[in-house]
Design a protein around this motif. Sequence first.
Motif, short mmCIF file in Angstrom:
data_model
loop_
_atom_site.label_atom_id
_atom_site.label_comp_id
_atom_site.label_asym_id
_atom_site.label_seq_id
_atom_site.Cartn_x
_atom_site.Cartn_y
_atom_site.Cartn_z
N GLN A 1 0.82 -1.21 0.00
CA GLN A 1 0.00 0.00 0.00
C GLN A 1 0.86 1.27 0.00
O GLN A 1 0.52 2.26 -0.64
CB GLN A 1 -0.95 0.01 1.21
CG GLN A 1 -1.99 -1.09 1.21
CD GLN A 1 -2.82 -1.11 -0.06
OE1 GLN A 1 -3.36 -0.09 -0.49
NE2 GLN A 1 -2.94 -2.29 -0.67
N ILE A 2 1.99 1.21 0.71
CA ILE A 2 2.93 2.34 0.70
C ILE A 2 3.46 2.57 -0.71
O ILE A 2 3.58 3.70 -1.18
CB ILE A 2 4.08 2.09 1.69
CG1 ILE A 2 3.57 2.07 3.13
CG2 ILE A 2 5.16 3.17 1.54
CD1 ILE A 2 4.62 1.70 4.16
N GLN A 3 3.77 1.47 -1.40
CA GLN A 3 4.27 1.57 -2.77
C GLN A 3 3.20 2.14 -3.70
O GLN A 3 3.49 2.97 -4.57
CB GLN A 3 4.74 0.20 -3.25
CG GLN A 3 5.97 -0.30 -2.52
CD GLN A 3 6.28 -1.76 -2.79
OE1 GLN A 3 5.47 -2.48 -3.36
NE2 GLN A 3 7.44 -2.20 -2.37
N TYR A 4 1.95 1.70 -3.53
CA TYR A 4 0.86 2.24 -4.34
C TYR A 4 0.70 3.75 -4.10
O TYR A 4 0.50 4.53 -5.03
CB TYR A 4 -0.46 1.54 -3.99
CG TYR A 4 -0.57 0.10 -4.47
CD1 TYR A 4 0.33 -0.43 -5.39
CD2 TYR A 4 -1.58 -0.73 -4.00
CE1 TYR A 4 0.23 -1.74 -5.82
CE2 TYR A 4 -1.70 -2.05 -4.44
CZ TYR A 4 -0.79 -2.54 -5.33
OH TYR A 4 -0.89 -3.84 -5.75
N VAL B 1 11.14 3.79 0.07
CA VAL B 1 9.69 3.91 -0.04
C VAL B 1 9.13 4.95 0.93
O VAL B 1 7.96 5.31 0.83
CB VAL B 1 8.97 2.56 0.21
CG1 VAL B 1 9.42 1.53 -0.79
CG2 VAL B 1 9.19 2.06 1.63
N LEU B 2 9.97 5.47 1.83
CA LEU B 2 9.50 6.45 2.81
C LEU B 2 9.92 7.86 2.40
O LEU B 2 10.91 8.04 1.68
CB LEU B 2 10.06 6.13 4.19
CG LEU B 2 9.52 4.88 4.89
CD1 LEU B 2 10.23 4.66 6.21
CD2 LEU B 2 8.01 4.99 5.11
N PRO B 3 9.20 8.86 2.88
CA PRO B 3 9.59 10.25 2.60
C PRO B 3 10.77 10.67 3.46
O PRO B 3 11.13 9.99 4.43
CB PRO B 3 8.34 11.04 2.99
CG PRO B 3 7.71 10.22 4.07
CD PRO B 3 7.96 8.78 3.68
N GLY B 4 11.38 11.80 3.12
CA GLY B 4 12.44 12.36 3.93
C GLY B 4 13.82 12.15 3.35
O GLY B 4 14.01 11.47 2.34
N SER B 5 14.81 12.75 4.02
CA SER B 5 16.20 12.66 3.59
C SER B 5 16.74 11.25 3.73
O SER B 5 16.64 10.64 4.80
CB SER B 5 17.06 13.63 4.42
OG SER B 5 18.42 13.28 4.35
N ILE B 6 17.34 10.71 2.68
CA ILE B 6 17.93 9.37 2.73
C ILE B 6 19.06 9.33 3.74
O ILE B 6 19.25 8.34 4.45
CB ILE B 6 18.41 8.94 1.33
CG1 ILE B 6 17.19 8.56 0.46
CG2 ILE B 6 19.38 7.77 1.41
CD1 ILE B 6 17.53 8.05 -0.92
N LEU B 7 19.83 10.40 3.84
CA LEU B 7 20.91 10.48 4.82
C LEU B 7 20.37 10.29 6.24
O LEU B 7 20.87 9.45 7.01
CB LEU B 7 21.63 11.82 4.70
CG LEU B 7 22.56 12.23 5.84
CD1 LEU B 7 23.68 11.22 6.02
CD2 LEU B 7 23.12 13.63 5.60
N CYS B 8 19.37 11.06 6.62
CA CYS B 8 18.81 10.99 7.98
C CYS B 8 18.16 9.64 8.24
O CYS B 8 18.32 9.06 9.33
CB CYS B 8 17.80 12.12 8.19
SG CYS B 8 18.49 13.77 8.01
N LYS B 9 17.42 9.13 7.26
CA LYS B 9 16.76 7.83 7.43
C LYS B 9 17.77 6.71 7.56
O LYS B 9 17.63 5.81 8.41
CB LYS B 9 15.82 7.57 6.25
CG LYS B 9 14.60 8.47 6.20
CD LYS B 9 13.68 8.13 5.03
CE LYS B 9 14.32 8.44 3.70
NZ LYS B 9 13.38 8.24 2.57
N THR B 10 18.81 6.74 6.73
CA THR B 10 19.79 5.66 6.74
C THR B 10 20.58 5.63 8.04
O THR B 10 20.76 4.56 8.63
CB THR B 10 20.76 5.81 5.55
OG1 THR B 10 20.00 5.82 4.33
CG2 THR B 10 21.76 4.67 5.50
#
Length: 431
Positions: free
Chosen positions: A109-112, A287-296
């Motif tokens: 559902q997130i991907q959709y 698949v999530l919003p936001g900065s890839i740096l902060c998420k990673t």
Amino acid sequence: MSKMRSFLFSMLKVGVIGFGGGNALIPVLEQEVVKEKNLVQKEEFDKDIIAATLTPGALPVELASGVGLQACGIRGMVAGGVVMALPGALFTVLLMSILGILDSGIMEQIQYASIGVTAFIMCLLTEYILDTVRSYQKSRFRVFLWCIIAGVFLATGGRNLLKIFHVGVSIPQMSTIQILLLTLAGSIVVGTFRKSGDKKEKKIQRIGLKPLFKRTGIWLVLLLLLSVPAYFLVSGKAIVFDMHGLASSLLSFGGGDAYLTIADGLFVPDYIGTNEFYNHLVLVVNVLPGSILCKTLSGIGYVYGVSITGSVAGGISLAVAGFACSVSASCGIFYIIYHLYDWLECVDVFVVIKKTIRVVVSGLLLTVMTGLIQSGIAMNANPELPWFTVLLLIGILYVINLILYHRKTKNLPRIIVSLVLSLLVCNIMGI
């Protein structure tokens, strides 16, 4: 306080819908803080763009902090960067903690939903590009501007376009940082031979070190405060992790995808296993919003903390430390360039950069658009949703967003329409 609340709500909203990476959020932020809320003037926002584009780190976090400083002072500077980065980091840690028991239908559902968000962001990117060209409407170099935008796109995103239509041809491609370095070099050459008609423009402003030390010092204090629980629970390993986190943040030129390469080199397999990094964390951050740096960094911190302490508390403490590293390093280096910009604003090279950076960013945004489309097709690839169907759906939702935009519909209703339609169509076709 009313202005502060309005600002924080805007940053939280952009953080939640922030798909597509740093460059993609430039138009989203401009729409929110310049056009709708009038929190800062366009000239002030453009200054933030230049400083953020020339520095490593999480670009949307840097922009949010810069806008916060101009709109609400020091409190806005800190709160803006933190609030912008928080949703993506929080969702990442949450999903990483429950990924083993998570129903695959939720990820589906997130991907959709990402299809609808892609169309919405593409609409904002289009308007940003058109606004850039309109600002040069009376210029005799207007056609040349389109050539620069097209050239930057072909140099950085031509390969994306071929992949979207499944054309099996490989072409050379430049990175974002290579384009920015080329722009900087060109600006130096043009600025060197530029003859300014205004002598006052040549006057270099005096540097004041006190504001620089205050702004960077606050981010250092924030890093230490947020890392205290990890230092207490994990001791020396948390300090080493912070050092690696800061180093990776300061090396993160070229956007989120480039940062994943840096993270691989610094954290895999010592902090997180290869399988967990690529099959779990990379999927989640994409698949999530936001900065890839902060998420990673938050995700790696959580996995590493759980593995060495055997507790969720240890994982959360190191996730917070990783989050603090990403935000503090990004904003700390941003304010060094931001401060130098105040000093060098009247120098010819920076005058040229001010005039060219928005045009170059417009070309990069076309690359972002094709990257978003390619990512949407890849994430939703299955027999029920073949690539051309996903491409058609993105195109239809994109046109709907353009129509709603020109009817002066606000961002929130357009996001809702995009999400509802993408979820509805994808679920009907997936039955």
